[in-house]
Design a protein around this motif. Structure first.
Motif, PDB file in Angstrom:
ATOM      1  N   TYR A  78      -9.801  -1.890   4.130  1.00  0.00           N
ATOM      2  CA  TYR A  78      -9.948  -0.821   5.165  1.00  0.00           C
ATOM      3  C   TYR A  78      -9.226  -0.998   6.312  1.00  0.00           C
ATOM      4  N   PRO A  79      -9.046  -2.068   6.834  1.00  0.00           N
ATOM      5  CA  PRO A  79      -8.396  -2.368   8.275  1.00  0.00           C
ATOM      6  C   PRO A  79      -6.975  -1.861   8.132  1.00  0.00           C
ATOM      7  N   VAL A  80      -6.235  -2.272   7.005  1.00  0.00           N
ATOM      8  CA  VAL A  80      -4.983  -2.028   6.622  1.00  0.00           C
ATOM      9  C   VAL A  80      -4.735  -0.373   6.651  1.00  0.00           C
ATOM     10  N   LEU A  81      -5.582   0.199   5.667  1.00  0.00           N
ATOM     11  CA  LEU A  81      -5.472   1.806   5.912  1.00  0.00           C
ATOM     12  C   LEU A  81      -5.888   2.245   7.123  1.00  0.00           C
ATOM     13  N   ALA A  82      -6.722   1.764   8.006  1.00  0.00           N
ATOM     14  CA  ALA A  82      -6.690   2.150   9.407  1.00  0.00           C
ATOM     15  C   ALA A  82      -5.449   2.243  10.394  1.00  0.00           C
ATOM     16  N   ARG A  83      -4.851   1.149  10.130  1.00  0.00           N
ATOM     17  CA  ARG A  83      -3.488   0.750  10.894  1.00  0.00           C
ATOM     18  C   ARG A  83      -2.259   2.000  10.360  1.00  0.00           C
ATOM     19  N   LEU A  84      -2.468   1.969   9.142  1.00  0.00           N
ATOM     20  CA  LEU A  84      -1.334   2.972   8.416  1.00  0.00           C
ATOM     21  C   LEU A  84      -1.734   4.229   8.866  1.00  0.00           C
ATOM     22  N   ARG A  85      -2.985   4.710   8.989  1.00  0.00           N
ATOM     23  CA  ARG A  85      -3.160   6.176   9.345  1.00  0.00           C
ATOM     24  C   ARG A  85      -2.891   6.369  10.907  1.00  0.00           C
ATOM     25  N   GLU A  86      -3.187   5.243  11.637  1.00  0.00           N
ATOM     26  CA  GLU A  86      -2.809   5.239  13.091  1.00  0.00           C
ATOM     27  C   GLU A  86      -1.336   5.467  13.588  1.00  0.00           C
ATOM     28  N   LYS A  87      -0.683   4.655  12.399  1.00  0.00           N
ATOM     29  CA  LYS A  87       0.853   4.803  12.632  1.00  0.00           C
ATOM     30  C   LYS A  87       1.398   6.166  12.185  1.00  0.00           C
ATOM     31  N   GLY A  88       0.662   7.054  11.363  1.00  0.00           N
ATOM     32  CA  GLY A  88       0.927   8.149  10.872  1.00  0.00           C
ATOM     33  C   GLY A  88       1.673   7.954   9.542  1.00  0.00           C
ATOM     34  N   LEU A  89       1.530   6.960   8.814  1.00  0.00           N
ATOM     35  CA  LEU A  89       2.236   6.706   7.538  1.00  0.00           C
ATOM     36  C   LEU A  89       1.624   7.215   6.467  1.00  0.00           C
ATOM     37  N   VAL A  90       0.204   7.221   6.484  1.00  0.00           N
ATOM     38  CA  VAL A  90      -0.669   7.747   5.598  1.00  0.00           C
ATOM     39  C   VAL A  90      -1.510   8.719   6.005  1.00  0.00           C
ATOM     40  N   THR A  91      -1.937   9.577   5.307  1.00  0.00           N
ATOM     41  CA  THR A  91      -3.175  10.542   5.459  1.00  0.00           C
ATOM     42  C   THR A  91      -4.477  10.290   4.703  1.00  0.00           C
ATOM     43  N   SER A  92      -5.664  11.070   4.948  1.00  0.00           N
ATOM     44  CA  SER A  92      -6.507  11.030   3.694  1.00  0.00           C
ATOM     45  C   SER A  92      -7.276  12.364   3.689  1.00  0.00           C
ATOM     46  N   TYR A  93      -7.754  12.650   2.453  1.00  0.00           N
ATOM     47  CA  TYR A  93      -8.336  13.714   2.087  1.00  0.00           C
ATOM     48  C   TYR A  93      -9.759  13.405   1.356  1.00  0.00           C
ATOM     49  N   GLU A  94     -10.451  14.248   1.301  1.00  0.00           N
ATOM     50  CA  GLU A  94     -11.766  13.907   0.443  1.00  0.00           C
ATOM     51  C   GLU A  94     -11.607  15.131  -0.723  1.00  0.00           C
TER      52      GLU A  94
ATOM     53  N   VAL B 101       0.833  -1.233  -0.136  1.00  0.00           N
ATOM     54  CA  VAL B 101       0.065   0.019  -0.179  1.00  0.00           C
ATOM     55  C   VAL B 101       0.955   1.446   0.004  1.00  0.00           C
ATOM     56  N   LEU B 102       1.866   1.127   0.852  1.00  0.00           N
ATOM     57  CA  LEU B 102       3.072   2.333   0.883  1.00  0.00           C
ATOM     58  C   LEU B 102       3.380   2.749  -0.452  1.00  0.00           C
ATOM     59  N   GLY B 103       3.884   1.461  -1.157  1.00  0.00           N
ATOM     60  CA  GLY B 103       4.605   1.577  -2.508  1.00  0.00           C
ATOM     61  C   GLY B 103       3.721   2.228  -3.538  1.00  0.00           C
ATOM     62  N   LEU B 104       2.510   1.684  -3.582  1.00  0.00           N
ATOM     63  CA  LEU B 104       1.213   2.259  -4.328  1.00  0.00           C
ATOM     64  C   LEU B 104       1.184   3.694  -4.094  1.00  0.00           C
TER      65      LEU B 104
ATOM     66  N   ARG C  82      -3.014   9.420   1.038  1.00  0.00           N
ATOM     67  CA  ARG C  82      -1.516   9.835   0.393  1.00  0.00           C
ATOM     68  C   ARG C  82      -0.403   9.403   1.516  1.00  0.00           C
ATOM     69  N   LEU C  83       0.996   9.314   0.944  1.00  0.00           N
ATOM     70  CA  LEU C  83       1.906   9.156   2.291  1.00  0.00           C
ATOM     71  C   LEU C  83       2.166  10.338   3.024  1.00  0.00           C
ATOM     72  N   THR C  84       2.602  10.076   4.328  1.00  0.00           N
ATOM     73  CA  THR C  84       3.110  11.106   4.865  1.00  0.00           C
ATOM     74  C   THR C  84       4.862  11.002   4.981  1.00  0.00           C
ATOM     75  N   ALA C  85       5.446  12.038   5.497  1.00  0.00           N
ATOM     76  CA  ALA C  85       6.913  11.822   5.294  1.00  0.00           C
ATOM     77  C   ALA C  85       7.209  10.659   6.061  1.00  0.00           C
ATOM     78  N   ALA C  86       6.623  10.336   7.381  1.00  0.00           N
ATOM     79  CA  ALA C  86       7.094   8.949   7.992  1.00  0.00           C
ATOM     80  C   ALA C  86       6.657   7.957   7.193  1.00  0.00           C
ATOM     81  N   GLY C  87       5.726   8.088   6.466  1.00  0.00           N
ATOM     82  CA  GLY C  87       5.390   6.800   5.657  1.00  0.00           C
ATOM     83  C   GLY C  87       6.448   6.702   4.439  1.00  0.00           C
ATOM     84  N   GLU C  88       6.981   7.825   3.945  1.00  0.00           N
ATOM     85  CA  GLU C  88       8.144   7.736   2.953  1.00  0.00           C
ATOM     86  C   GLU C  88       9.188   7.183   3.562  1.00  0.00           C
ATOM     87  N   THR C  89       9.656   7.479   4.773  1.00  0.00           N
ATOM     88  CA  THR C  89      10.825   7.025   5.554  1.00  0.00           C
ATOM     89  C   THR C  89      10.479   5.757   5.671  1.00  0.00           C
TER      90      THR C  89
END
Length: 110
Positions: free
Chosen positions: A49-65, A18-21, A78-85
């Protein structure tokens, strides 16, 4: 037994897929699910969606509408800076790890 091994392997790397995509471009859930299911990384959109929720909780992705021309508002991820790292660390470690597992199990190395 083979299916269990495959499921465990996918479970271990699906977050990084998911992070790679998302490193390519922000995507909405259906796009992500379509890509992941076509590569047999997840079984269905409901798995995503559970995967995306975990990634959001970890601060690796963020979302917008964002409004859609063909229907309701879509939630993009989209990736956050922490997600890129985190993805960069995974990429550094994946090749040597896969090569070691291949070597230890007698498989072909990449």
């Amino acid at each position: 037994m083979t299916a269990d091994v495959g499921a465990q392997l996918r479970k271990g790397v699906v977050e990084y897929c998911v992070l790679g995509l998302l490193a390519r471009d922000p995507m909405y859930g259906w796009q992500l699910a379509d890509e992941l299911t076509s590569h047999r990384m997840i079984a269905s959109i409901g798995t995503l969606y559970p995967v995306l929720a975990r990634l959001r909780e970890k601060g690796l992705v963020t979302s917008y509408e964002q409004p859609s021309a063909s229907g309701p508002v879509r939630r993009y991820y989209r990736l956050t800076a922490a997600g890129e790292t985190q993805l960069a660390v995974f990429r550094q470690q994946w090749g040597p790890f896969a090569a070691t597992v291949s070597d230890l199990t007698g498989g072909e190395s990449s």
